[in-house]
Scaffold this active site. Structure first.
Site, PDB file in Angstrom:
ATOM      1  N   HIS A 109      -9.538   5.115  -1.085  1.00 50.36           N
ATOM      2  CA  HIS A 109      -8.626   5.189   0.065  1.00 50.36           C
ATOM      3  C   HIS A 109      -9.353   5.885   1.211  1.00 50.36           C
ATOM      4  CE1 HIS A 109      -4.515   3.966  -1.315  1.00 50.36           C
ATOM      5  NE2 HIS A 109      -5.242   3.833  -2.415  1.00 50.36           N
ATOM      6  N   GLY A 110      -8.790   5.732   2.415  1.00 47.99           N
ATOM      7  CA  GLY A 110      -9.370   6.443   3.566  1.00 47.99           C
ATOM      8  C   GLY A 110     -10.736   5.914   3.945  1.00 47.99           C
TER       9      GLY A 110
ATOM     10  N   ASN B 253     -10.244   0.519   0.878  1.00 52.46           N
ATOM     11  CA  ASN B 253      -9.131   0.395   1.830  1.00 52.46           C
ATOM     12  C   ASN B 253      -9.569   0.779   3.247  1.00 52.46           C
ATOM     13  OD1 ASN B 253      -7.574  -0.043  -0.432  1.00 52.46           O
ATOM     14  ND2 ASN B 253      -6.206   1.683  -0.097  1.00 52.46           N
ATOM     15  N   VAL B 254      -9.251  -0.085   4.190  1.00 55.22           N
ATOM     16  CA  VAL B 254      -9.563   0.228   5.597  1.00 55.22           C
ATOM     17  C   VAL B 254      -8.337  -0.069   6.457  1.00 55.22           C
ATOM     18  CG1 VAL B 254     -11.083  -0.221   7.565  1.00 55.22           C
ATOM     19  CG2 VAL B 254     -11.976  -0.453   5.236  1.00 55.22           C
TER      20      VAL B 254
ATOM     21  N   ASP C  59       0.850  -1.190   0.000  1.00 48.04           N
ATOM     22  CA  ASP C  59       0.000   0.000   0.000  1.00 48.04           C
ATOM     23  C   ASP C  59       0.895   1.253   0.000  1.00 48.04           C
ATOM     24  OD1 ASP C  59      -2.371   1.483   0.289  1.00 48.04           O
ATOM     25  OD2 ASP C  59      -2.357   1.323   2.480  1.00 48.04           O
TER      26      ASP C  59
ATOM     27  N   THR D 238      -7.259   2.539   9.575  1.00 43.87           N
ATOM     28  CA  THR D 238      -7.333   3.174  10.905  1.00 43.87           C
ATOM     29  C   THR D 238      -8.337   2.489  11.839  1.00 43.87           C
ATOM     30  OG1 THR D 238      -6.696   5.266   9.921  1.00 43.87           O
ATOM     31  CG2 THR D 238      -7.723   5.386  12.081  1.00 43.87           C
TER      32      THR D 238
HETATM   33  P1  13P Z   1      -7.944   4.653   6.584  1.00 44.76           P
HETATM   34  O1  13P Z   1      -6.795   4.586   7.520  1.00 44.76           O
HETATM   35  O2  13P Z   1      -8.635   5.958   6.633  1.00 44.76           O
HETATM   36  O3  13P Z   1      -8.874   3.509   6.729  1.00 44.76           O
HETATM   37  O4  13P Z   1      -7.324   4.582   5.110  1.00 44.76           O
HETATM   38  C1  13P Z   1      -6.800   3.367   4.664  1.00 44.76           C
HETATM   39  C2  13P Z   1      -6.109   3.524   3.368  1.00 44.76           C
HETATM   40  O5  13P Z   1      -6.577   4.197   2.469  1.00 44.76           O
HETATM   41  C3  13P Z   1      -4.855   2.824   3.168  1.00 44.76           C
HETATM   42  O6  13P Z   1      -4.256   3.156   1.960  1.00 44.76           O
END
Ligand code: 13P
Length: 278
Positions: A203-204, A225-226, A81, A228
């Site tokens: 992302h995010g 994508n997960v 990633d 956090t």
């Molecule tokens: P988050 O940390 O917001 O879930 O984002 C994950 C991500 O996009 C990793 O590339």
């Protein structure tokens, strides 16, 4: 089954759902992710960032994930990633990753295109998938804090020139939790989806309300994508377990972390609509 991510992401792209891509930091997170995906019969991408790799090296992640992938009949991919250099891309591929992202989003369009094209040619002999990014996704990951939305005209050129297999579009998401509601540009996502036929990556994915994530999938996102939320819930579970000061065995606090990761993955799989798609 250990297979390149594009195989499943392409199916999701055609089928109107998304493949979850979960960031793992250690053994227990990998275990929690795989338990959830096996139970839900979901394909999965397990991914590691360059900062994770300082703790959980490419050879360690690969040894673990590939071995576990061979023991299950659900499709599992291992993805780099936000790959920060071609050297890291080469290292990951040499160690057995079957999917990589090269993140040239901080560069000019010309330099990002050249870098991403090079990553695609490096990955080709490995049969590996390559993800590229244009525009910047804000937050604390490897790049900038400022969101610069993807320009759809540039996205078309970038996709054509690079031959990239998956495309991360900046539509207003950030890495990490949000202060207030995310401001996603759904019209921009729709336009990008209409103009390029490369599967799109969100992302995010942490902290975005479920209805918004669902809408992005309806509009063409095929990989979510997960990171956090998984890190947060794992840490919370450890903190809670360690309130018992008699604990002196890592199993006793890492076990709850693994369970917390599994639970959140199940929720995200249902959100992606990838259950039963393995
Ligand atoms: P988050 O940390 O917001 O879930 O984002 C994950 C991500 O996009 C990793 O590339």
């Amino acid at each position: 089954m250990y297979i390149p991510s594009i195989v499943n992401v392409e199916k999701a792209h055609m089928g109107g759902y998304a493949v979850p891509a979960f960031n793992a930091e250690d053994l227990e997170m990998v275990q929690g992710i795989l338990e959830a995906c096996e139970e839900m019969r979901s394909p999965v991408i397990i991914q590691t960032t360059p900062s994770t790799l300082k703790h959980f090296h490419t050879y360690e992640a690969s040894a673990l994930v590939r071995k576990l992938a061979e023991r299950t009949d659900i499709p599992v991919s291992l993805h780099l990633d936000h790959g920060s250099s071609l050297d890291l891309v080469r290292e990951a591929l040499d160690e057995g990753y079957n999917s990589v992202m090269i993140d040239g989003s901080a560069l000019s369009l010309r330099d990002n295109t050249a870098l991403t094209k090079e990553a695609v040619s490096i990955a080709a002999p490995y049969g590996a998938t390559v993800e590229g990014e244009l525009g910047t996704i804000g937050g604390k990951e490897e790049t900038s804090n400022v969101i610069s939305y993807t320009d759809p005209d540039e996205a078309v050129l970038f996709a054509e020139e690079t031959g990239v297999h998956m495309f991360a579009a900046a539509i207003g998401t950030v890495h990490g939790f949000y202060k207030g509601l995310p401001k996603l540009n759904f019209d921009l996502l729709k336009e990008i989806r209409e103009r390029i036929d490369v599967p799109l990556v969100l992302h995010g994915g942490s902290g975005i309300p479920d209805d918004m994530v669902k809408k992005t999938i309806e509009l063409g996102i095929a990989k979510v994508n997960v990171a956090t939320e998984l890190r947060f819930e794992a840490t919370k579970a450890v903190r809670e377990a360690l309130k018992d000061e008699k604990i002196m065995d890592p199993k006793k606090f890492m076990g709850p972390a693994r369970k917390a990761v599994k639970e959140i993955c199940i929720r995200k799989i249902l959100l992606c609509g990838s259950e039963g798609k393995a």
